[in-house]
Design a protein around this motif. Sequence first.
Motif, mmCIF file in Angstrom:
data_model
loop_
_atom_site.group_PDB
_atom_site.id
_atom_site.type_symbol
_atom_site.label_atom_id
_atom_site.label_comp_id
_atom_site.label_asym_id
_atom_site.label_seq_id
_atom_site.Cartn_x
_atom_site.Cartn_y
_atom_site.Cartn_z
ATOM 1 N N UNK A 221 -5.789 5.612 -1.582
ATOM 2 C CA UNK A 221 -4.670 5.515 -0.651
ATOM 3 C C UNK A 221 -5.053 6.080 0.715
ATOM 4 N N UNK A 222 -5.867 7.138 0.717
ATOM 5 C CA UNK A 222 -6.269 7.720 2.006
ATOM 6 C C UNK A 222 -7.111 6.743 2.823
ATOM 7 N N UNK A 223 -7.957 5.970 2.169
ATOM 8 C CA UNK A 223 -8.757 4.982 2.895
ATOM 9 C C UNK A 223 -7.866 3.904 3.504
ATOM 10 N N UNK A 224 -6.865 3.469 2.782
ATOM 11 C CA UNK A 224 -5.933 2.486 3.337
ATOM 12 C C UNK A 224 -5.127 3.130 4.458
ATOM 13 N N UNK A 225 -4.717 4.377 4.294
ATOM 14 C CA UNK A 225 -3.954 5.069 5.332
ATOM 15 C C UNK A 225 -4.750 5.185 6.633
ATOM 16 N N UNK A 226 -6.068 5.294 6.528
ATOM 17 C CA UNK A 226 -6.896 5.471 7.725
ATOM 18 C C UNK A 226 -6.776 4.280 8.667
ATOM 19 N N UNK A 227 -6.926 3.062 8.148
ATOM 20 C CA UNK A 227 -6.912 1.876 8.998
ATOM 21 C C UNK A 227 -5.736 0.937 8.721
ATOM 22 N N UNK A 228 -5.196 0.970 7.517
ATOM 23 C CA UNK A 228 -4.128 0.045 7.146
ATOM 24 C C UNK A 228 -4.569 -0.912 6.057
ATOM 25 N N UNK A 229 -5.874 -1.156 5.979
ATOM 26 C CA UNK A 229 -6.484 -2.000 4.951
ATOM 27 C C UNK A 229 -7.854 -1.400 4.631
ATOM 28 N N UNK A 230 -8.410 -1.773 3.485
ATOM 29 C CA UNK A 230 -9.775 -1.343 3.165
ATOM 30 C C UNK A 230 -10.351 -2.289 2.122
ATOM 31 N N UNK A 231 -11.541 -1.955 1.646
ATOM 32 C CA UNK A 231 -12.201 -2.794 0.647
ATOM 33 C C UNK A 231 -12.471 -1.997 -0.618
ATOM 34 N N UNK A 232 -12.642 -2.714 -1.709
ATOM 35 C CA UNK A 232 -13.024 -2.095 -2.982
ATOM 36 C C UNK A 232 -14.356 -1.372 -2.806
ATOM 37 N N UNK A 233 -15.279 -1.981 -2.068
ATOM 38 C CA UNK A 233 -16.594 -1.359 -1.846
ATOM 39 C C UNK A 233 -16.466 -0.008 -1.146
ATOM 40 N N UNK A 234 -15.552 0.102 -0.178
ATOM 41 C CA UNK A 234 -15.324 1.379 0.511
ATOM 42 C C UNK A 234 -14.781 2.426 -0.456
ATOM 43 N N UNK B 233 -0.531 -2.156 11.245
ATOM 44 C CA UNK B 233 0.754 -2.798 11.528
ATOM 45 C C UNK B 233 1.440 -2.191 12.741
ATOM 46 N N UNK B 234 1.324 -0.874 12.918
ATOM 47 C CA UNK B 234 1.929 -0.221 14.085
ATOM 48 C C UNK B 234 1.328 -0.768 15.375
ATOM 49 N N UNK B 235 0.008 -0.888 15.394
ATOM 50 C CA UNK B 235 -0.663 -1.417 16.578
ATOM 51 C C UNK B 235 -0.315 -2.887 16.780
ATOM 52 N N UNK B 236 -0.237 -3.644 15.680
ATOM 53 C CA UNK B 236 0.130 -5.053 15.769
ATOM 54 C C UNK B 236 1.536 -5.211 16.354
#
Length: 173
Positions: free
Chosen positions: A1-14, A63-66
């Motif tokens: 969840x923290x990785x998604x929180x950082x940018x908004x999306x992430x990958x399984x590899x990350x 999403x905020x930036x979008x």
Amino acid sequence: RRLVDRWGVTTVAEVEAEMASRSPEVSSIDIGTVLPALPGFSWLDQDGGWFWFGADTGSNRLLNTMRKIMCVAPRIRLSELRAGLGRPYRMQGFAPPQRVLAALVLAHDSYTLEGQVVVAVKSMNCTTDLSAVEETMVSNLRSLGGVARREDLEERCIAAGVNKSTFYVYIGY
């Protein structure tokens, strides 16, 4: 969840890389099968491993930036939106690939895609999405016809109460 929180999306590899760096034992877990069980999980590009946790799970930097971009340009080419998403200093140049961004746009009920153009289908509430300085800059830019010399925009914004240093910080963004 923290990785998604950082940018908004992430990958399984990350996620796998982050988990392996914290605990070598975790590397034996198939993260790709565990993640979909988490609340709000949604694939954006399953083949590429891109995912997010949906729009209703709290703040999402992407999403905020979008929303800010769409307040100013309710119709924008996907490639231009992607470039704009990576510009704020907090994003550190990060923007997902266009196919992932397109899936994110389609997953959100405020936007749609018309070919390669992202369109705001709901009226944007720019008063809540833009800061007071951003709103002042946009308002003055619009009153100047959408295109202006920096000096003219600066003069109007300062007359409207924007600090000169703040003006240049925001122009830099």
